[in-house]
Design an enzyme around this catalytic site. Sequence first.
Site, short mmCIF file in Angstrom:
data_model
loop_
_atom_site.label_atom_id
_atom_site.label_comp_id
_atom_site.label_asym_id
_atom_site.label_seq_id
_atom_site.Cartn_x
_atom_site.Cartn_y
_atom_site.Cartn_z
CG HIS A 112 -0.23 0.01 2.52
ND1 HIS A 112 0.42 1.11 3.04
CD2 HIS A 112 -0.03 -0.98 3.43
CE1 HIS A 112 0.96 0.81 4.19
NE2 HIS A 112 0.71 -0.45 4.47
CG ASP A 410 5.14 -3.42 6.38
OD1 ASP A 410 4.14 -4.11 6.69
OD2 ASP A 410 5.62 -2.55 7.13
#
Length: 523
Positions: A112, A410
């Site tokens: 993102h 992540d």
Amino acid sequence: MYGRWTGVRTNHGTMLARSRFMLVLVVGALLAVLSLSLQYLHLIPTNPVAEQRSLGKSRKRVNPVLHTEPPAPDPIRDTHQYCNYPNLTEHGWEGHSPADYRLLSVHVMIRHGDRFPLYSIPKTKKPAIDCVLSEKRKPSHPLLASFIGHMALGGRGHWDASLGSLPRLPNHSTCEMGELTQTGVVQHLKNGDHLRQAYIKRHNLLTADWSPRQLWVETTGKSRTLQSGLAFLFGFLPRFDWSRLTVRQQWSTLFCGSSCDCPARNRYLDHEQRRQYRQRTADTELERTYVTMAKMLGVATKILRAANPVDALLCHFCHGLPFPCSSAKTTSNAPDEGACLTLQHFAVIRRQQKDDELERRGAGLYRRYAVLAAHPYLNRTATRMERIARGSQARKGKEEAAFALASAHDVTMAPLLSALGLEGAGFPKFAARLVFELWNGPEAKDRDRKSDRKRGKGLENAFIRVLYNGEDLTFDTAFCRGHNRHSAQPLCPLGNFLSFVRNDMFNIVNATSYQQACHQIVL
């Protein structure tokens, strides 16, 4: 006496010697000026190492090699890269291949984009960031205004599970925790537009009348991943037809689908987290910095540490905002109202994070966790690629996705990179992208073919490329380091990837399959 000590002589020989000395000085000065001028104009080499190399017997051209020490790690420079400022010009090698190769499919995982912090620093004000999108505010993008309008039509799309109830745009004038910012939206509009140039315009991967089966989109149930995926998709397919789009939800951040049950993976993660804790607590400079910061803010050190202050400091840094100051009034615990955290505090925390990355690679615990965490996604990607390469859709009437997009976090992408052997690529920055390309090559000559056992029968002309943030890292991956890129087949055989995903990647955990690896005992 004076004349003797100063060396003054009146005879003719002495005067002549003096004249010669002055002449030597003048000539020397002229030569020095001439040498500097030629170096400035690059007419003579200035690298003595290169000069020495050129004196060898070989007549082959030798490029100069500068023997300089590698730059010391710079946590601030690395953080600028992590921020991934969208105003920088985009470059990438996606879509590039030798002549006569045909692109069959592309599989993309994105992290993102830029977001508001997930944590707040005690007794400080939150960053003043507006998350309502506006094409009049920087950073912006030529597609931003039309993207905002197109999202209002999202009710026409098909949504998995609870995704339909999530906002399709960031919508708070004061950002909420974890909310995607306008910077994050622009990062992915730019990402999608870049890959549109690479795959749609250059290779016609999806035509204007693309079918719903040709496009696969999946995301976790967080608004920031959904919105990032939609921004990317709009950049890739501007004004796409909502009625042809289905957005699927992944319930786990690992994108493990129905294969999430893996006890060994959880135990490896527990061991890795303990290693991280030991590394942090042994870092005396980090501990002193936390103590100093806590005193400035008037809070207990353990409370500040638990608040993960680097998350909020990253937001201040990436948005060019001053670091936060204490909002507490002067007390015995808070010596000065308005005491501010500094770049030096931030640099120490970031330095420790970089040190931890290096130690993590050497310890090997994270790599074991990563192999089991990443396998389900890699296995689905490998299976999809194999079906396309074999042309199964033509035989069975089932069309495989030519373009697959996974919008993730992540904690999704980091283990994926590690499992592929790309730990040196660094921690995923905001809006990072990992791309798998499937190519069909020209017919190979019999003498150039490898055994069917290694590459897979019927896959002799199927090849894979792996790119991270536009850089081709295929030959850095664990499954293709040994391939001779200068051979008759300059791309990595798909069979290498299939063998790695289905067997070879489990060598590190002394297993031969995912199920065996997941259910063996981990001490």
